[in-house]
Design a protein around this motif. Structure first.
Motif, mmCIF file in Angstrom:
data_model
loop_
_atom_site.group_PDB
_atom_site.id
_atom_site.type_symbol
_atom_site.label_atom_id
_atom_site.label_comp_id
_atom_site.label_asym_id
_atom_site.label_seq_id
_atom_site.Cartn_x
_atom_site.Cartn_y
_atom_site.Cartn_z
ATOM 1 N N MET A 184 11.618 -2.094 -8.016
ATOM 2 C CA MET A 184 10.627 -2.795 -7.210
ATOM 3 C C MET A 184 9.479 -3.275 -8.085
ATOM 4 O O MET A 184 9.345 -2.843 -9.240
ATOM 5 C CB MET A 184 10.071 -1.906 -6.102
ATOM 6 N N THR A 185 8.688 -4.151 -7.528
ATOM 7 C CA THR A 185 7.514 -4.672 -8.217
ATOM 8 C C THR A 185 6.269 -4.406 -7.391
ATOM 9 O O THR A 185 6.227 -4.717 -6.195
ATOM 10 C CB THR A 185 7.645 -6.185 -8.468
ATOM 11 N N LEU A 186 5.276 -3.813 -8.034
ATOM 12 C CA LEU A 186 3.952 -3.656 -7.429
ATOM 13 C C LEU A 186 3.119 -4.872 -7.837
ATOM 14 O O LEU A 186 3.011 -5.186 -9.019
ATOM 15 C CB LEU A 186 3.274 -2.376 -7.908
ATOM 16 N N GLN A 187 2.545 -5.517 -6.835
ATOM 17 C CA GLN A 187 1.769 -6.716 -7.107
ATOM 18 C C GLN A 187 0.290 -6.388 -7.244
ATOM 19 O O GLN A 187 -0.241 -5.514 -6.551
ATOM 20 C CB GLN A 187 1.954 -7.741 -5.981
ATOM 21 N N ARG B 174 6.515 -3.677 -12.818
ATOM 22 C CA ARG B 174 7.907 -3.566 -12.419
ATOM 23 C C ARG B 174 8.433 -2.181 -12.720
ATOM 24 O O ARG B 174 8.268 -1.671 -13.838
ATOM 25 C CB ARG B 174 8.740 -4.606 -13.173
ATOM 26 N N LEU B 175 9.037 -1.547 -11.724
ATOM 27 C CA LEU B 175 9.718 -0.270 -11.905
ATOM 28 C C LEU B 175 11.217 -0.522 -11.881
ATOM 29 O O LEU B 175 11.740 -1.061 -10.904
ATOM 30 C CB LEU B 175 9.374 0.710 -10.784
ATOM 31 N N GLU B 176 11.872 -0.178 -12.954
ATOM 32 C CA GLU B 176 13.322 -0.323 -13.033
ATOM 33 C C GLU B 176 13.954 1.052 -12.889
ATOM 34 O O GLU B 176 13.490 2.009 -13.480
ATOM 35 C CB GLU B 176 13.720 -0.907 -14.397
ATOM 36 N N LEU B 177 15.003 1.154 -12.085
ATOM 37 C CA LEU B 177 15.751 2.411 -11.938
ATOM 38 C C LEU B 177 14.800 3.561 -11.583
ATOM 39 O O LEU B 177 14.567 4.477 -12.374
ATOM 40 C CB LEU B 177 16.510 2.738 -13.234
ATOM 41 N N ALA B 178 14.213 3.484 -10.395
ATOM 42 C CA ALA B 178 13.207 4.449 -9.961
ATOM 43 C C ALA B 178 13.729 5.883 -10.041
ATOM 44 O O ALA B 178 14.887 6.170 -9.705
ATOM 45 C CB ALA B 178 12.763 4.132 -8.537
ATOM 46 N N ALA B 179 12.836 6.791 -10.475
ATOM 47 C CA ALA B 179 13.145 8.215 -10.596
ATOM 48 C C ALA B 179 12.081 9.017 -9.836
ATOM 49 O O ALA B 179 10.954 8.539 -9.676
ATOM 50 C CB ALA B 179 13.154 8.626 -12.065
ATOM 51 N N LYS C 65 0.827 -1.207 0.000
ATOM 52 C CA LYS C 65 0.000 0.000 0.000
ATOM 53 C C LYS C 65 0.858 1.253 0.000
ATOM 54 O O LYS C 65 0.471 2.295 -0.525
ATOM 55 C CB LYS C 65 -0.933 0.000 1.200
ATOM 56 N N PHE C 66 2.004 1.177 0.626
ATOM 57 C CA PHE C 66 2.927 2.318 0.696
ATOM 58 C C PHE C 66 4.350 1.801 0.499
ATOM 59 O O PHE C 66 4.689 0.723 0.975
ATOM 60 C CB PHE C 66 2.847 3.026 2.055
ATOM 61 N N ARG C 67 5.172 2.642 -0.175
ATOM 62 C CA ARG C 67 6.578 2.257 -0.327
ATOM 63 C C ARG C 67 7.394 3.503 -0.619
ATOM 64 O O ARG C 67 6.956 4.383 -1.376
ATOM 65 C CB ARG C 67 6.728 1.248 -1.468
ATOM 66 N N ILE C 68 8.551 3.564 0.009
ATOM 67 C CA ILE C 68 9.506 4.634 -0.275
ATOM 68 C C ILE C 68 10.724 3.999 -0.922
ATOM 69 O O ILE C 68 11.289 3.036 -0.374
ATOM 70 C CB ILE C 68 9.903 5.403 0.993
ATOM 71 N N LEU C 69 11.132 4.529 -2.066
ATOM 72 C CA LEU C 69 12.291 4.009 -2.796
ATOM 73 C C LEU C 69 13.355 5.083 -2.926
ATOM 74 O O LEU C 69 13.029 6.280 -2.973
ATOM 75 C CB LEU C 69 11.891 3.593 -4.214
ATOM 76 N N LYS C 70 14.578 4.656 -3.034
ATOM 77 C CA LYS C 70 15.654 5.584 -3.358
ATOM 78 C C LYS C 70 15.820 5.606 -4.874
ATOM 79 O O LYS C 70 15.517 4.617 -5.570
ATOM 80 C CB LYS C 70 16.947 5.154 -2.690
ATOM 81 N N ILE C 71 16.315 6.722 -5.378
ATOM 82 C CA ILE C 71 16.571 6.852 -6.812
ATOM 83 C C ILE C 71 17.465 5.708 -7.282
ATOM 84 O O ILE C 71 18.473 5.401 -6.655
ATOM 85 C CB ILE C 71 17.226 8.207 -7.133
ATOM 86 N N CYS D 142 -4.303 -0.507 -9.831
ATOM 87 C CA CYS D 142 -4.544 -1.659 -10.692
ATOM 88 C C CYS D 142 -6.050 -1.825 -10.825
ATOM 89 O O CYS D 142 -6.800 -1.559 -9.869
ATOM 90 C CB CYS D 142 -3.926 -2.900 -10.077
ATOM 91 N N ALA D 143 -6.514 -2.232 -11.991
ATOM 92 C CA ALA D 143 -7.946 -2.429 -12.201
ATOM 93 C C ALA D 143 -8.160 -3.645 -13.092
ATOM 94 O O ALA D 143 -7.256 -4.060 -13.820
ATOM 95 C CB ALA D 143 -8.574 -1.187 -12.828
ATOM 96 N N SER D 144 -9.341 -4.198 -13.009
ATOM 97 C CA SER D 144 -9.679 -5.327 -13.879
ATOM 98 C C SER D 144 -11.107 -5.187 -14.369
ATOM 99 O O SER D 144 -11.939 -4.507 -13.746
ATOM 100 C CB SER D 144 -9.497 -6.662 -13.155
ATOM 101 N N SER D 145 -11.381 -5.793 -15.499
ATOM 102 C CA SER D 145 -12.747 -5.857 -16.019
ATOM 103 C C SER D 145 -12.910 -7.149 -16.779
ATOM 104 O O SER D 145 -11.922 -7.771 -17.184
ATOM 105 C CB SER D 145 -13.066 -4.662 -16.913
#
Lengths: 107, 115
Positions: B19-22, B77-82, B9-15, B91-94
């Motif tokens: 990370m991966t959001l599930q 997936r976020l690569e090399l966070a900025a 639900k919450f995440r702090i990343l360094k530049i 995220c959503a589904s239908s």
């Protein structure tokens, strides 16, 4: 191209009516309407399909003009619970959301 | 009935970190989407999927990757966070046919801050 909504913001007293417009530069298959309250996820209100119109929620209705590539959301006799940001979502090859309209209803 | 579940639900990343959001849904929906919402702004489509094994780019795909190996899961997936990736991710589904998409069911959102 992101659909454009107007107005950007609306302030109402309880019981007043409002219209929110959504305009796209692309031909549309359908138009969705969602309401998002602060800090929450968007919640589905209704979908309007090409060639038809669907009323889905309380005193909220909508129209879809395919030729003009426009949709309008009508809120009648507004209630405090109607406050939030309204987004249209237009679908040509994928579902893209509009710029949003912030609605505030006061007692 | 869980619907669409996002973690964390919450995440702090360094530049520069990754990370991966599930995202997982239990409604057997074919269609899944990732949107981002910057403060006070609308929702921007990042990637979407019309079924397992099929993904496609949305409006703002740069800096992200997705996969869809099962109907239920659609990780982002976020690569090399900025810092520009600081946002709330939904995220959503239908479940219905793509060209007449029905109601989108949204997860609660994942708030990401990149410092």
């Amino acid at each position: 191209q992101q659909p454009v909504q107007s107005p950007q913001a609306v302030i109402l007293r309880e019981g007043e009516d409002a219209v929110i417009n959504c305009s796209s530069s692309k031909a549309l298959y359908s138009v969705h309407w969602y309401r998002q309250k602060h800090g929450e996820a968007p919640v589905f209100l209704m979908i309007l399909l090409k060639g038809g119109e669907q009323k889905g929620h309380e005193k909220i209705s909508a129209s879809f003009n395919e030729k003009k590539q426009q949709s309008s959301l009508y809120l009648t006799a507004s209630q405090l619970s109607y406050s939030g940001t309204y987004f249209c979502g237009t679908e040509s090859d994928k579902l893209i959301f509009g710029t949003g309209t912030r609605l505030q209803v006061f007692p | 009935n869980a619907g669409v579940t996002q973690t964390p639900k919450f995440r702090i990343l360094k530049i520069g970190q990754s990370m991966t959001l599930q995202c997982t849904q239990d409604m057997n929906h074919n269609y899944m989407y990732w949107y981002r919402q910057d403060p006070g702004m609308g929702l921007k489509l990042i990637y979407y999927s019309v079924g397992a094994g099929i993904t496609d780019k949305g409006e703002v795909p740069n800096g992200y990757n997705v996969s869809r190996s099962t109907t239920e899961d659609f990780p982002l997936r976020l690569e090399l966070a900025a810092p520009s990736q600081t946002s709330v991710y939904f995220c959503a589904s239908s479940g219905t046919a793509y060209t007449n998409t029905g109601e989108l069911f949204f997860g609660e959102g994942s708030r990401l801050t990149v410092l």
